[in-house]
Design an enzyme around this catalytic site. Structure first.
Site, PDB file in Angstrom:
ATOM      1  N   ASN A 298       0.829  -1.207   0.000  1.00 34.24           N
ATOM      2  CA  ASN A 298       0.000   0.000   0.000  1.00 34.24           C
ATOM      3  C   ASN A 298       0.862   1.255   0.000  1.00 34.24           C
ATOM      4  O   ASN A 298       1.592   1.446  -0.988  1.00 34.24           O
ATOM      5  CB  ASN A 298      -1.150  -0.051   1.025  1.00 34.24           C
ATOM      6  N   ASP A 299       0.839   2.081   1.009  1.00 33.59           N
ATOM      7  CA  ASP A 299       1.411   3.428   0.888  1.00 33.59           C
ATOM      8  C   ASP A 299       2.898   3.479   0.517  1.00 33.59           C
ATOM      9  O   ASP A 299       3.687   2.686   1.042  1.00 33.59           O
ATOM     10  CB  ASP A 299       1.301   4.176   2.224  1.00 33.59           C
TER      11      ASP A 299
ATOM     12  N   GLN B  62       4.660   0.229   2.236  1.00 36.14           N
ATOM     13  CA  GLN B  62       3.927  -0.628   3.164  1.00 36.14           C
ATOM     14  C   GLN B  62       3.742  -1.986   2.499  1.00 36.14           C
ATOM     15  O   GLN B  62       3.241  -2.075   1.372  1.00 36.14           O
ATOM     16  CB  GLN B  62       2.549  -0.006   3.453  1.00 36.14           C
TER      17      GLN B  62
ATOM     18  N   TYR C  90       3.901   0.852  10.485  1.00 33.94           N
ATOM     19  CA  TYR C  90       3.007   1.588   9.609  1.00 33.94           C
ATOM     20  C   TYR C  90       3.736   2.767   8.943  1.00 33.94           C
ATOM     21  O   TYR C  90       4.916   3.000   9.167  1.00 33.94           O
ATOM     22  CB  TYR C  90       1.775   2.052  10.397  1.00 33.94           C
ATOM     23  N   SER C  91       2.971   3.538   8.174  1.00 34.54           N
ATOM     24  CA  SER C  91       3.580   4.522   7.271  1.00 34.54           C
ATOM     25  C   SER C  91       4.400   5.597   7.967  1.00 34.54           C
ATOM     26  O   SER C  91       4.163   5.934   9.123  1.00 34.54           O
ATOM     27  CB  SER C  91       2.483   5.207   6.456  1.00 34.54           C
TER      28      SER C  91
ATOM     29  N   ARG D  40      -1.096   8.539  13.506  1.00 37.16           N
ATOM     30  CA  ARG D  40      -0.046   7.815  12.771  1.00 37.16           C
ATOM     31  C   ARG D  40       0.490   8.593  11.559  1.00 37.16           C
ATOM     32  O   ARG D  40       0.006   9.661  11.239  1.00 37.16           O
ATOM     33  CB  ARG D  40      -0.564   6.451  12.299  1.00 37.16           C
ATOM     34  N   ASP D  41       1.454   7.978  10.898  1.00 42.04           N
ATOM     35  CA  ASP D  41       2.013   8.423   9.616  1.00 42.04           C
ATOM     36  C   ASP D  41       2.832   9.699   9.731  1.00 42.04           C
ATOM     37  O   ASP D  41       2.553  10.714   9.058  1.00 42.04           O
ATOM     38  CB  ASP D  41       0.899   8.604   8.558  1.00 42.04           C
TER      39      ASP D  41
ATOM     40  N   GLU E 184      -5.370  10.637   7.454  1.00 41.63           N
ATOM     41  CA  GLU E 184      -4.188   9.786   7.331  1.00 41.63           C
ATOM     42  C   GLU E 184      -3.134  10.479   6.462  1.00 41.63           C
ATOM     43  O   GLU E 184      -3.446  11.340   5.644  1.00 41.63           O
ATOM     44  CB  GLU E 184      -4.563   8.445   6.686  1.00 41.63           C
TER      45      GLU E 184
HETATM   46  C1  FRU Z   1      -3.099   4.444   4.716  1.00 45.15           C
HETATM   47  C2  FRU Z   1      -2.804   3.674   5.992  1.00 45.15           C
HETATM   48  C3  FRU Z   1      -1.971   4.488   6.956  1.00 45.15           C
HETATM   49  C4  FRU Z   1      -1.281   3.419   7.759  1.00 45.15           C
HETATM   50  C5  FRU Z   1      -1.010   2.380   6.699  1.00 45.15           C
HETATM   51  C6  FRU Z   1      -1.049   0.960   7.211  1.00 45.15           C
HETATM   52  O1  FRU Z   1      -3.363   3.617   3.631  1.00 45.15           O
HETATM   53  O2  FRU Z   1      -3.991   3.218   6.596  1.00 45.15           O
HETATM   54  O3  FRU Z   1      -2.707   5.382   7.753  1.00 45.15           O
HETATM   55  O4  FRU Z   1      -0.101   3.874   8.361  1.00 45.15           O
HETATM   56  O5  FRU Z   1      -1.994   2.544   5.710  1.00 45.15           O
HETATM   57  O6  FRU Z   1      -0.610   0.088   6.213  1.00 45.15           O
END
Ligand code: FRU
Length: 487
Positions: A42-43, A59, A102-103, A161-162, A220
């Site tokens: 993902n991210d 991710q 996570y991100s 987060r992030d 996010e």
């Molecule tokens: C966005 C998210 C972030 C999180 C990550 C987890 O897509 O939900 O907020 O850190 O993906 O994989």
């Protein structure tokens, strides 16, 4: 590295080796986008040019084509064309990240590479914990975890987060995506002198702040960046209701332009504008490279209820990153242009000067393919509609009377047609990047962009034109981005 971290990494490499043949045989595998070697991506994370080398982390769940305890996968490149698959950067081995690294983001300080990320913890009783963590490297490849550097401050839920970190006037700043205790989405600003000790400055923007009404229950992946003399907050809010043509995906990504007061943590800003008008675009992140360009990568995917119906899942992988885009500000709006480096992948040019479409479906000699770049220049559409069908599966349509442009595909879950639309006064240029199962359409030099995944019959490479228009047409086959090393 702890024994547990080593073990997790070995299990992930084993997973890559086990499914490699299946993954690469997928007809929907992409040629020039970064993808996971197996499992779910993902991210984009930790984007940086460090000691001359471009780094893209992402991710990654190596064990399933679903979300879970994320790792940070890692690619590096000297030129954004030749990529090396690097060893795993982070595996979720420690108590403070046991349900996922996570991100987060990357900065360089004292010659070292600092990664900031969220340690995600889910307890058996359903409660969550979140820790903003640091990992440091002196070669850009091997990371030493320093553990949490910021615990959950008061006033926020565990959806916090992030972290995105940057430097401004000799101080470090971190912007974090957050949810307040009354479940509204905000972006919170922190500052530090040494990257280890962080103090809250304030909430720069969010639901109910500044000029905004309710604006989602969680924000996010914030990114606060400087673009052509302005401050821009890029963010991915969750919980916006569809309004007109806007906000039709499950979650959105967009930006506010304004001015940040670094001392008070206040941010006077304009309206939220979606960055991408398509179906599959989320959690973008930017960085500035040595040439001074502001470059963006996004996740070419979405966590909606159709995600698990993507056909690549049967071959043990899902999702990809977008191509890199350079950001520029024009008259208060962000324009996104494909990075110029991608031109090096162009092969076999076909050119149709003064192409004319008038009425029924038209195809042009040599204009077809599954992994191609198309350029339509000096477009004239005076009235009525002009449309392009990609492999009989996705249709781009400009309506000169309504002054709208839309992109239609079939939903992977329901097989029903679905469309995304945005206002467009005039159409003068189209640049389309198609890569087996993705489309990225850049309109009028990046005034609008539509990104989507689609899954046509792999044998169907047709590109057809309908309606009424004149334009100069160019097509290139696009070569594969080179993978230099393998896990
Ligand atoms: C966005 C998210 C972030 C999180 C990550 C987890 O897509 O939900 O907020 O850190 O993906 O994989």
């Amino acid at each position: 590295m702890t024994a547990k971290e080593g073990r997790l990494m070995q299990q992930a490499y084993h997973q890559v080796a086990t499914y490699k043949d299946k993954v690469v045989s997928d007809p929907y595998r992409l040629d020039y986008h970064l993808m996971p070697p197996v499992g779910l991506l993902n991210d984009p994370n930790g984007l940086i040019q460090y000691k001359g080398v471009y780094h893209v982390f992402y991710q990654w769940n190596p064990f399933e084509t679903a979300h879970g305890a994320k790792f940070w996968g890692h690619y590096s490149s000297m030129d954004l064309i030749h990529w090396r698959e690097e060893p795993i950067a982070l595996a979720p081995s420690e108590w403070y990240e046991k349900n996922g690294c996570y991100s987060g983001s990357a900065v360089e300080a004292d010659g070292k590479l600092y990664l900031f990320y969220t340690g995600n913890v889910k307890n058996d009783d359903g409660t969550r914990e979140t820790y903003q963590c640091l990992a440091v490297s002196s070669d850009g490849i091997h990371f030493e975890k320093k553990g949490p550097v910021l615990k959950l401050p008061e006033g926020y839920s565990a959806h916090f987060r992030d972290p995105k970190v940057w430097k401004h006037a000799d101080r470090w700043y971190m912007i974090v995506g957050a949810q307040t205790l009354d479940e509204t989405g905000v972006a919170a600003l922190f500052t530090s002198k040494d990257l280890y000790n962080w103090k809250e400055v304030g909430r720069v923007a969010g639901s109910g702040l500044n000029s905004l009404d309710e604006f989602g229950y969680m924000w996010e992946c914030p990114d606060l960046l400087q673009l052509d003399g302005k401050d821009v907050l890029l963010v991915s809010p969750q919980g916006l209701e569809p309004a007109g043509h806007a906000y039709h995906n499950l979650f959105q990504s967009g930006y506010f332009i304004g001015e940040l007061n670094y001392k008070k943590g206040t941010f006077q800003h304009g309206d939220f504008v979606e960055l991408d008008r398509g179906f599959d675009f989320y959690a973008p992140q930017t960085f500035v490279d040595d040439k001074g360009r502001r470059i963006l990568y996004g996740w070419m995917g979405m966590t909606d209820d159709a995600e698990q119906f993507q056909p690549t899942i049967e071959n043990h992988w899902v999702h990809a990153l977008t191509i890199p885009r350079e950001l520029k500000l024009h008259d208060g709006k962000i324009f996104q242009k494909p990075l110029v480096e991608l031109e090096a992948l162009r092969e076999n040019q076909v050119m149709v000067e003064k192409a004319k479409v008038d009425g029924p479906v038209v195809k042009f000699e040599g204009i077809s393919g599954a992994s191609v770049e198309l350029l339509l220049d000096s477009i004239q559409v005076k009235e009525g509609t002009f449309a392009m069908a990609f492999r009989n599966e996705a249709v781009l349509r400009f309506d000169a009377d309504k002054q709208e442009i839309s992109l239609k595909r079939r939903n992977v879950k329901t097989s029903e047609p679905e469309a995304r639309t945005c206002p467009l006064a005039a159409l003068s240029k189209l640049q389309v990047f198609m890569d087996h199962s993705s489309l990225e359409v850049f309109i009028n030099d990046g005034e609008e962009v539509f990104t989507l995944r689609f899954f046509p019959n792999p044998e169907d490479k047709s590109i057809s034109f309908l309606g009424k228009a004149k334009f100069d047409l160019y097509k290139w086959d696009i070569g594969r981005i080179m993978m230099l090393g393998e896990l």
